[in-house]
Design a protein around this motif. Structure first.
Motif, PDB file in Angstrom:
ATOM      1  N   THR A 128     -14.695 -15.998 -12.905  1.00 29.17           N
ATOM      2  CA  THR A 128     -13.703 -16.066 -11.832  1.00 29.17           C
ATOM      3  C   THR A 128     -12.333 -15.952 -12.485  1.00 29.17           C
ATOM      4  O   THR A 128     -11.730 -16.936 -12.904  1.00 29.17           O
ATOM      5  CB  THR A 128     -13.835 -17.389 -11.051  1.00 29.17           C
ATOM      6  N   CYS A 129     -11.853 -14.721 -12.576  1.00 30.19           N
ATOM      7  CA  CYS A 129     -10.610 -14.442 -13.307  1.00 30.19           C
ATOM      8  C   CYS A 129      -9.400 -14.331 -12.394  1.00 30.19           C
ATOM      9  O   CYS A 129      -8.257 -14.346 -12.845  1.00 30.19           O
ATOM     10  CB  CYS A 129     -10.760 -13.147 -14.095  1.00 30.19           C
ATOM     11  N   GLY A 130      -9.633 -14.205 -11.075  1.00 26.98           N
ATOM     12  CA  GLY A 130      -8.542 -13.949 -10.152  1.00 26.98           C
ATOM     13  C   GLY A 130      -8.150 -12.472 -10.165  1.00 26.98           C
ATOM     14  O   GLY A 130      -8.467 -11.737 -11.099  1.00 26.98           O
ATOM     15  N   ARG A 131      -7.478 -12.066  -9.108  1.00 22.63           N
ATOM     16  CA  ARG A 131      -7.037 -10.671  -8.992  1.00 22.63           C
ATOM     17  C   ARG A 131      -5.549 -10.633  -8.653  1.00 22.63           C
ATOM     18  O   ARG A 131      -5.088 -11.371  -7.784  1.00 22.63           O
ATOM     19  CB  ARG A 131      -7.824  -9.946  -7.910  1.00 22.63           C
ATOM     20  N   PHE A 132      -4.830  -9.749  -9.350  1.00 25.18           N
ATOM     21  CA  PHE A 132      -3.435  -9.495  -9.017  1.00 25.18           C
ATOM     22  C   PHE A 132      -3.359  -8.189  -8.251  1.00 25.18           C
ATOM     23  O   PHE A 132      -3.813  -7.138  -8.736  1.00 25.18           O
ATOM     24  CB  PHE A 132      -2.567  -9.420 -10.271  1.00 25.18           C
ATOM     25  N   ILE A 133      -2.789  -8.250  -7.047  1.00 22.70           N
ATOM     26  CA  ILE A 133      -2.571  -7.054  -6.242  1.00 22.70           C
ATOM     27  C   ILE A 133      -1.094  -6.713  -6.329  1.00 22.70           C
ATOM     28  O   ILE A 133      -0.235  -7.499  -5.923  1.00 22.70           O
ATOM     29  CB  ILE A 133      -2.983  -7.280  -4.778  1.00 22.70           C
ATOM     30  N   ALA A 134      -0.788  -5.548  -6.894  1.00 15.33           N
ATOM     31  CA  ALA A 134       0.588  -5.143  -7.155  1.00 15.33           C
ATOM     32  C   ALA A 134       1.099  -4.257  -6.034  1.00 15.33           C
ATOM     33  O   ALA A 134       0.419  -3.304  -5.626  1.00 15.33           O
ATOM     34  CB  ALA A 134       0.665  -4.397  -8.490  1.00 15.33           C
ATOM     35  N   ALA A 135       2.277  -4.575  -5.530  1.00  8.44           N
ATOM     36  CA  ALA A 135       2.857  -3.825  -4.409  1.00  8.44           C
ATOM     37  C   ALA A 135       3.623  -2.616  -4.920  1.00  8.44           C
ATOM     38  O   ALA A 135       4.510  -2.731  -5.777  1.00  8.44           O
ATOM     39  CB  ALA A 135       3.776  -4.733  -3.598  1.00  8.44           C
ATOM     40  N   ASN A 136       3.327  -1.432  -4.365  1.00  4.86           N
ATOM     41  CA  ASN A 136       3.952  -0.190  -4.821  1.00  4.86           C
ATOM     42  C   ASN A 136       5.359   0.023  -4.281  1.00  4.86           C
ATOM     43  O   ASN A 136       6.062   0.916  -4.744  1.00  4.86           O
ATOM     44  CB  ASN A 136       3.076   1.005  -4.442  1.00  4.86           C
ATOM     45  N   SER A 137       5.766  -0.755  -3.294  1.00  2.00           N
ATOM     46  CA  SER A 137       7.110  -0.649  -2.735  1.00  2.00           C
ATOM     47  C   SER A 137       7.437  -1.966  -2.044  1.00  2.00           C
ATOM     48  O   SER A 137       6.561  -2.820  -1.846  1.00  2.00           O
ATOM     49  CB  SER A 137       7.186   0.502  -1.724  1.00  2.00           C
ATOM     50  N   LYS A 138       8.702  -2.102  -1.658  1.00  3.32           N
ATOM     51  CA  LYS A 138       9.096  -3.303  -0.929  1.00  3.32           C
ATOM     52  C   LYS A 138       8.341  -3.401   0.392  1.00  3.32           C
ATOM     53  O   LYS A 138       7.904  -4.487   0.792  1.00  3.32           O
ATOM     54  CB  LYS A 138      10.602  -3.283  -0.673  1.00  3.32           C
ATOM     55  N   ALA A 139       8.168  -2.266   1.076  1.00  5.12           N
ATOM     56  CA  ALA A 139       7.428  -2.273   2.344  1.00  5.12           C
ATOM     57  C   ALA A 139       5.963  -2.642   2.117  1.00  5.12           C
ATOM     58  O   ALA A 139       5.365  -3.374   2.914  1.00  5.12           O
ATOM     59  CB  ALA A 139       7.539  -0.910   3.019  1.00  5.12           C
ATOM     60  N   HIS A 140       5.370  -2.127   1.023  1.00  2.50           N
ATOM     61  CA  HIS A 140       3.990  -2.509   0.712  1.00  2.50           C
ATOM     62  C   HIS A 140       3.898  -4.012   0.434  1.00  2.50           C
ATOM     63  O   HIS A 140       2.922  -4.662   0.828  1.00  2.50           O
ATOM     64  CB  HIS A 140       3.485  -1.726  -0.506  1.00  2.50           C
ATOM     65  N   ILE A 171       1.457  -8.718 -15.306  1.00  5.43           N
ATOM     66  CA  ILE A 171       1.179  -7.414 -15.899  1.00  5.43           C
ATOM     67  C   ILE A 171       2.480  -6.843 -16.455  1.00  5.43           C
ATOM     68  O   ILE A 171       3.540  -6.966 -15.828  1.00  5.43           O
ATOM     69  CB  ILE A 171       0.539  -6.465 -14.858  1.00  5.43           C
ATOM     70  N   ALA A 172       2.424  -6.250 -17.651  1.00  9.79           N
ATOM     71  CA  ALA A 172       3.633  -5.791 -18.347  1.00  9.79           C
ATOM     72  C   ALA A 172       4.070  -4.442 -17.797  1.00  9.79           C
ATOM     73  O   ALA A 172       3.981  -3.407 -18.470  1.00  9.79           O
ATOM     74  CB  ALA A 172       3.381  -5.714 -19.846  1.00  9.79           C
ATOM     75  N   SER A 173       4.571  -4.482 -16.565  1.00  7.91           N
ATOM     76  CA  SER A 173       4.980  -3.245 -15.898  1.00  7.91           C
ATOM     77  C   SER A 173       6.198  -3.510 -15.036  1.00  7.91           C
ATOM     78  O   SER A 173       6.342  -4.595 -14.451  1.00  7.91           O
ATOM     79  CB  SER A 173       3.836  -2.713 -15.025  1.00  7.91           C
ATOM     80  N   ASP A 174       7.060  -2.496 -14.940  1.00  9.53           N
ATOM     81  CA  ASP A 174       8.236  -2.583 -14.073  1.00  9.53           C
ATOM     82  C   ASP A 174       8.105  -1.669 -12.858  1.00  9.53           C
ATOM     83  O   ASP A 174       9.093  -1.405 -12.170  1.00  9.53           O
ATOM     84  CB  ASP A 174       9.486  -2.204 -14.867  1.00  9.53           C
ATOM     85  N   ARG A 175       6.910  -1.210 -12.592  1.00  7.74           N
ATOM     86  CA  ARG A 175       6.701  -0.251 -11.504  1.00  7.74           C
ATOM     87  C   ARG A 175       6.558  -0.919 -10.141  1.00  7.74           C
ATOM     88  O   ARG A 175       6.661  -0.249  -9.107  1.00  7.74           O
ATOM     89  CB  ARG A 175       5.446   0.586 -11.770  1.00  7.74           C
ATOM     90  N   TYR A 176       6.322  -2.220 -10.129  1.00  5.81           N
ATOM     91  CA  TYR A 176       5.906  -2.856  -8.888  1.00  5.81           C
ATOM     92  C   TYR A 176       6.996  -3.730  -8.280  1.00  5.81           C
ATOM     93  O   TYR A 176       7.889  -4.224  -8.971  1.00  5.81           O
ATOM     94  CB  TYR A 176       4.631  -3.663  -9.118  1.00  5.81           C
ATOM     95  N   HIS A 177       6.887  -3.933  -6.990  1.00  8.03           N
ATOM     96  CA  HIS A 177       7.875  -4.674  -6.210  1.00  8.03           C
ATOM     97  C   HIS A 177       7.324  -6.034  -5.802  1.00  8.03           C
ATOM     98  O   HIS A 177       7.460  -6.452  -4.655  1.00  8.03           O
ATOM     99  CB  HIS A 177       8.273  -3.862  -4.976  1.00  8.03           C
ATOM    100  N   GLY A 178       6.700  -6.715  -6.744  1.00  2.44           N
ATOM    101  CA  GLY A 178       6.065  -7.979  -6.435  1.00  2.44           C
ATOM    102  C   GLY A 178       4.579  -7.779  -6.205  1.00  2.44           C
ATOM    103  O   GLY A 178       4.010  -6.717  -6.471  1.00  2.44           O
ATOM    104  N   LEU A 286      -5.168  -4.309  -9.178  1.00  2.00           N
ATOM    105  CA  LEU A 286      -5.107  -3.078  -8.396  1.00  2.00           C
ATOM    106  C   LEU A 286      -3.807  -3.070  -7.609  1.00  2.00           C
ATOM    107  O   LEU A 286      -3.072  -4.064  -7.591  1.00  2.00           O
ATOM    108  CB  LEU A 286      -6.325  -2.911  -7.488  1.00  2.00           C
ATOM    109  N   ASP A 287      -3.524  -1.932  -6.973  1.00  2.00           N
ATOM    110  CA  ASP A 287      -2.260  -1.834  -6.243  1.00  2.00           C
ATOM    111  C   ASP A 287      -2.518  -1.755  -4.742  1.00  2.00           C
ATOM    112  O   ASP A 287      -3.654  -1.925  -4.282  1.00  2.00           O
ATOM    113  CB  ASP A 287      -1.423  -0.670  -6.747  1.00  2.00           C
ATOM    114  N   THR A 288      -1.459  -1.526  -3.981  1.00  2.00           N
ATOM    115  CA  THR A 288      -1.557  -1.603  -2.527  1.00  2.00           C
ATOM    116  C   THR A 288      -1.722  -0.251  -1.851  1.00  2.00           C
ATOM    117  O   THR A 288      -1.753  -0.178  -0.631  1.00  2.00           O
ATOM    118  CB  THR A 288      -0.300  -2.286  -1.950  1.00  2.00           C
ATOM    119  N   ARG A 289      -1.826   0.810  -2.621  1.00  2.00           N
ATOM    120  CA  ARG A 289      -2.028   2.120  -2.015  1.00  2.00           C
ATOM    121  C   ARG A 289      -3.452   2.229  -1.486  1.00  2.00           C
ATOM    122  O   ARG A 289      -4.362   1.558  -1.962  1.00  2.00           O
ATOM    123  CB  ARG A 289      -1.752   3.232  -3.025  1.00  2.00           C
TER     124      ARG A 289
END
Length: 434
Positions: A128-140, A171-178, A286-289
C-alpha cells in the motif's frame, strides 16, 4: 537510448518468465468434458478456476496464447479503485444508490487483492504505497479536487491535497499544477502475482490448455460445447474472461469490448538515490488527462517504469520507445540521458459506457471491459464468477447490468481508437485552457 540488455518484452517476465509453449499443456486433442471451461488464463480466469477447483469442480482453462502471455503479465501493476465515471456522473445517470454501490464494490475489490495475496501467500511485492495524481493544469486541479471531495462525501474515501508549490514533495517535476494523494491505493508485481496463481491452480488440479483458440460456444440439452482449434470440449458451465484478447469468434462479446494497446518502458538500473530524488515517496503516479501518463518504481530493482501513448496504432513497442523516454524525461528532467532496458505493449479493453461488466449471455458467464482496473476487478470478478457457478456466497455485483452496450456496425475492430485518443487530447487541452 537502449541499454546493453534491452529487450522488447515485459519487464515482469524477468522474475516471472512465461512457461515454454508445451509446458503444462494437455494432450493435443482436448476431447472429453469438464464441469467448467474457462476461456482466458489471466487473473480473472485463474482466480475463478482456483475457487471452483477447491470446491470439487473439474476445471479446464483455455487460452489462445501461453498462459500469462496476455495482459496478466503485461500491465503496470497499479492497484486502485478508479473509474472513468465519477460518483456524480453515475448518480446522475443511474441514481445515487447505484453510484455508491459501484464505488463501495471498487473498494471491496481493492482490499480483496491484499487479502487474497496474504491468504494464498503469494510473494508478489504487494504494498500500500499510495498514489499521487498530478494535475496537468489549474482547471484539471480544480476538477480533480472537486471530484475527490464528492467521492469522499459519498463513500468516505480519504485523500490529501498537494498544492502546486508542494508538488516536489511527491515527484521531482515542475510540469504540474498541484495534485492529490490517495493514501490507501497499492501496487503489485503482476508477473509474480500471475505466476503465483498458476502454481495455485495447478496444485488444485486445474487443467491448463495454452495455444488453444476458442472458435465458438454451442448450447445443447446437457450443457455447452466449446469448439476449439484442438477439438471440442463439453461443459456444464462456461466462463469467458478474455478482456482485450476477446476473439471475434465470440461475436456478441467481441462487439462490446474495445481492445486497444498500452505501452510501457523500463529504464536501465539506476542508483537508488536517483529514484529517491525523483520519486521521494515511491508511490504510483499518474496525471489527470484522459489519456494518462503513468509512472512507478519497479518493486524488485532500481528501475523506473513509465507508460503512455495508449491507443497508438503500433503493433510493437520499440518504435515508440524513444518518444516515451523523451516524455518521461520532460516530466523528470533528472533522468536526462537515461537508457531503456525494456519496452513492451499489450491489449487493454474499454467499453462504450466506460464501465466494467460482469454477467451472463446465453448461459455463458463473462467478465470483461476493465477500463484500467484489471488487477482489483479481475481478482474480484473471478471470485464472483465462481460464486455464481457454485450458487453460494455473495453473487451480487453493481457491475451486473441488463444492458452491455455496443455501437452500430462495431465488430470488434478498434480502428477508431487512435481517433478517440486524439479527441481526448483535444478535450483535455480545452479544459486546460479554461
Amino acid at each position: 537510448m537502449f541499454a546493453d540488455d534491452y529487450l522488447e518484452e515485459p519487464y515482469w517476465w524477468s522474475a516471472a518468465p512465461l512457461p515454454a509453449a508445451d509446458e503444462n499443456t494437455q494432450p493435443v486433442s482436448l476431447g472429453g468434458r469438464a464441469d467448467v471451461v474457462i476461456v482466458g488464463g489471466g487473473i480473472t480466469g485463474l482466480v475463478a478456476a482456483l475457487h471452483l477447483a477447491r470446491s470439487g469442480c473439474d476445471v479446464a482453462v483455455l487460452d489462445a496464447q501461453r498462459i500469462g502471455e496476455g495482459a496478466a503479465r503485461r500491465n503496470a501493476g497499479f492497484v486502485g479503485r478508479t473509474l472513468k465515471r465519477s460518483v456524480e456522473w453515475l448518480a446522475a445517470k443511474s441514481g445515487r444508490d447505484h453510484a455508491v454501490r459501484v464505488y463501495r464494490e471498487l473498494d471491496t475489490a481493492l482490499r480483496g487483492v491484499e487479502a487474497f495475496v496474504e491468504r494464498e501467500r503469494i510473494d508478489c511485492h504487494y504494498q500500500t504505497c499510495g498514489r499521487f495524481i498530478a494535475a496537468n493544469s489549474k482547471a484539471h486541479f480544480q476538477a480533480l479536487i472537486g471530484e475527490l471531495e464528492q467521492t469522499r462525501q459519498a463513500v468516505g474515501f480519504d485523500y490529501s491535497v498537494v498544492e502546486k508549490q508542494d508538488v516536489r514533495t511527491e515527484i521531482a517535476s515542475d510540469r504540474y499544477h498541484g495534485g492529490a494523494v490517495i493514501p490507501d491505493l497499492g501496487s503489485i508485481h503482476p508477473g509474480l502475482y500471475h505466476a503465483g496463481l498458476v502454481s495455485k491452480v495447478l496444485e488444485a488440479g486445474v487443467r491448463l490448455h495454452p495455444i488453444t483458440n476458442v472458435m465458438g460456444i454451442d448450447r445443447n440439452a446437457s450443457g455447452k460445447t466449446v469448439r476449439t482449434s484442438r477439438g471440442d470440449i463439453a461443459a456444464r458451465h462456461v466462463v469467458v474472461a478474455t478482456n482485450g484478447y476477446t476473439s471475434r469468434d465470440l461475436k456478441w462479446l467481441a462487439r462490446r469490448v474495445i481492445p486497444f494497446r498500452g505501452f510501457v518502458i523500463a529504464t536501465e538500473l539506476l542508483p537508488p538515490e536517483t529514484i529517491d530524488k525523483v520519486m521521494p515517496r515511491r508511490r504510483t503516479y499518474l496525471d489527470t488527462r484522459m489519456n494518462i501518463d503513468f509512472i512507478r518504481p519497479a518493486p524488485d530493482s532500481s528501475r523506473i517504469l513509465f507508460g503512455g501513448m495508449t491507443g497508438t496504432a503500433s503493433p510493437t513497442a520499440t518504435p515508440l520507445a524513444g518518444t516515451l523516454r523523451d516524455r518521461l524525461v520532460r516530466i523528470l528532467p533528472d533522468l536526462e540521458g537515461v537508457r531503456l532496458s525494456r519496452a513492451w505493449t499489450g491489449h487493454c479493453a474499454g467499453t462504450f459506457d466506460f464501465m466494467p461488466h460482469i454477467g451472463v449471455k446465453d448461459g455463458v458467464n463473462f467478465a470483461l471491459g476493465y477500463n484500467f482496473a484489471g488487477i482489483p476487478l479481475g481478482t474480484h470478478f473471478g471470485e464472483k464468477l465462481a460464486a455464481r457457478i457454485l450458487q453460494r456466497g455473495d453473487m451480487t455485483s453493481a457491475f451486473d447490468v441488463e444492458k452491455f452496450p455496443t455501437a452500430p456496425f462495431f465488430n470488434g475492430s478498434p480502428w477508431f481508437v487512435p481517433l478517440a485518443m486524439r479527441y481526448f487530447d483535444w478535450h483535455d487541452d480545452r479544459i486546460a485552457r479554461g
